[in-house]
Motif scaffolding. Structure first.
Motif, PDB file in Angstrom:
ATOM      1  N   ALA A  90      -3.840   0.864  -3.045  1.00  0.00           N
ATOM      2  CA  ALA A  90      -4.414   0.110  -1.926  1.00  0.00           C
ATOM      3  C   ALA A  90      -4.548   0.957  -0.675  1.00  0.00           C
ATOM      4  N   ALA A  91      -3.699   1.970  -0.515  1.00  0.00           N
ATOM      5  CA  ALA A  91      -3.790   2.836   0.662  1.00  0.00           C
ATOM      6  C   ALA A  91      -5.049   3.680   0.618  1.00  0.00           C
ATOM      7  N   ALA A 112       0.787  -1.235   0.000  1.00  0.00           N
ATOM      8  CA  ALA A 112       0.000   0.000   0.000  1.00  0.00           C
ATOM      9  C   ALA A 112       0.823   1.290   0.000  1.00  0.00           C
ATOM     10  N   ARG A 159     -12.276   1.364  11.128  1.00  0.00           N
ATOM     11  CA  ARG A 159     -11.903   2.761  10.909  1.00  0.00           C
ATOM     12  C   ARG A 159     -12.281   3.626  12.105  1.00  0.00           C
ATOM     13  N   THR A 206      -7.860   3.050  -0.911  1.00  0.00           N
ATOM     14  CA  THR A 206      -9.105   2.276  -0.864  1.00  0.00           C
ATOM     15  C   THR A 206      -9.287   1.513   0.446  1.00  0.00           C
ATOM     16  N   ASN A 207      -8.271   1.511   1.288  1.00  0.00           N
ATOM     17  CA  ASN A 207      -8.381   0.820   2.573  1.00  0.00           C
ATOM     18  C   ASN A 207      -9.409   1.544   3.444  1.00  0.00           C
TER      19      ASN A 207
END
Length: 303
Positions: free
Chosen positions: A193-194, A163, A268, A196-197
């Motif tokens: 990937a970062a 990511a 989150r 969309t995490n």
């Protein structure tokens, strides 16, 4: 020295991130190009620059007194800068199979880097030294580490996982006595990937990934006192959640633990970006404001 001004008109939607950095004495550029300075609260303290799931990037801050280069016209009035630089960088990664991967970089030995791999469970640790005269790269699962040359002919350490890409570059500055000293600069670039995490990153720089526009904070102005000296004081006010003490890493410099850590996050956490402008009582940079040049050049390994 920060090379560019903040954008004149903040975008109406989140822009794609082009990377962020912490460099020189110590100037921060966020992942949305927000500008702010961080002095740190004490010599030798370690702070979290980036905290994301399975990744932590920390840096040690060193207090020092240095001078402006003679080519800088301000050097006529400014004789001493009491400020700080980053003296070492530490990266902790949990690999895709759950192993822990530690990277330590010291600018005094820019042709080498120290790696330590701790296998999941009770497995043995593996020590690896990257050196340009021996092995300049190391791969393990989803992690790639390499020592490589930069445009300035300095050797940079680059670490990439699934990511993020982290680049640590050695730099230099001169004390008032003229002695050349070493520092590190850190560049942070998110991969797809970062973004969309669902677990948003944090840290002094990492928290800016999901800002809708550049968030600027306090910067130092380098206006000397009557003795021709200036002491930096900015601590990211207006650009970071909470205060700088919330980002301090206590004990092991590879630790992933601080108030806003995301290293072990499974869900989150909330991020109150709206509160940032309320935490800074001074005047932050506004759109179109020229960024104040610092005292140390951004070029690596300056003579």
């Amino acid at each position: 020295l920060p090379p560019s001004s903040p954008p004149s008109v903040p975008p109406s939607s989140p822009p794609s991130s082009t990377g962020a950095s912490a460099r020189a004495d110590v100037h921060m550029t966020g992942l949305r190009e927000g500008k702010f300075d961080i002095r740190g609260k004490g010599h030798g303290k370690v702070y979290a620059l980036l905290s994301a799931p399975a990744l932590a990037v920390n840096a040690k801050f060193a207090f020092t007194t240095f001078r402006l280069p003679p080519t800088d016209p301000r050097s006529v009035a400014v004789k001493k800068i009491h400020g700080s630089v980053m003296s070492e960088a530490y990266v902790t990664v949990r690999t895709s199979n759950g192993n822990l991967f530690f990277v330590e970089y010291n600018p005094c030995t820019p042709t080498s880097a120290h790696l330590m791999v701790t296998l999941k469970g009770d497995g043995p640790s593996k020590e690896v030294w990257l050196d340009t005269s021996l092995a300049a790269s190391f791969d393990m699962e989803n992690v790639h580490v390499v020592l490589k040359s930069t445009a300035g002919k300095a050797l940079a350490l680059s670490m990439t996982d699934a990511a993020w890409n982290i680049t640590i570059i050695p730099g230099s500055y001169r004390l008032v006595t003229g002695i050349l000293k070493r520092r590190v600069d850190v560049a942070i670039s998110p991969l797809p990937a970062a973004a969309t995490n669902p677990i948003a990153p944090h840290g002094i720089i990492g928290q800016s990934l999901h800002d809708k526009s550049a968030v600027h904070g306090k910067v130092d102005d380098y206006i000397p006192n009557t003795l021709g000296e200036f002491t930096t004081s900015a601590q990211g006010e207006g650009a970071i959640e909470g205060e700088i003490d919330n980002y301090e890493i206590v004990g092991d410099p590879f630790s992933t633990s601080f108030k806003f850590s995301r290293f072990d996050s499974a869900s989150r956490a909330s991020y109150k970006a709206a509160s940032l402008s309320k935490t800074y009582s001074g005047k932050p940079l506004s759109a179109g404001t020229r960024f104040v040049s610092g005292a140390i050049s951004d070029n690596p390994l300056d003579a």
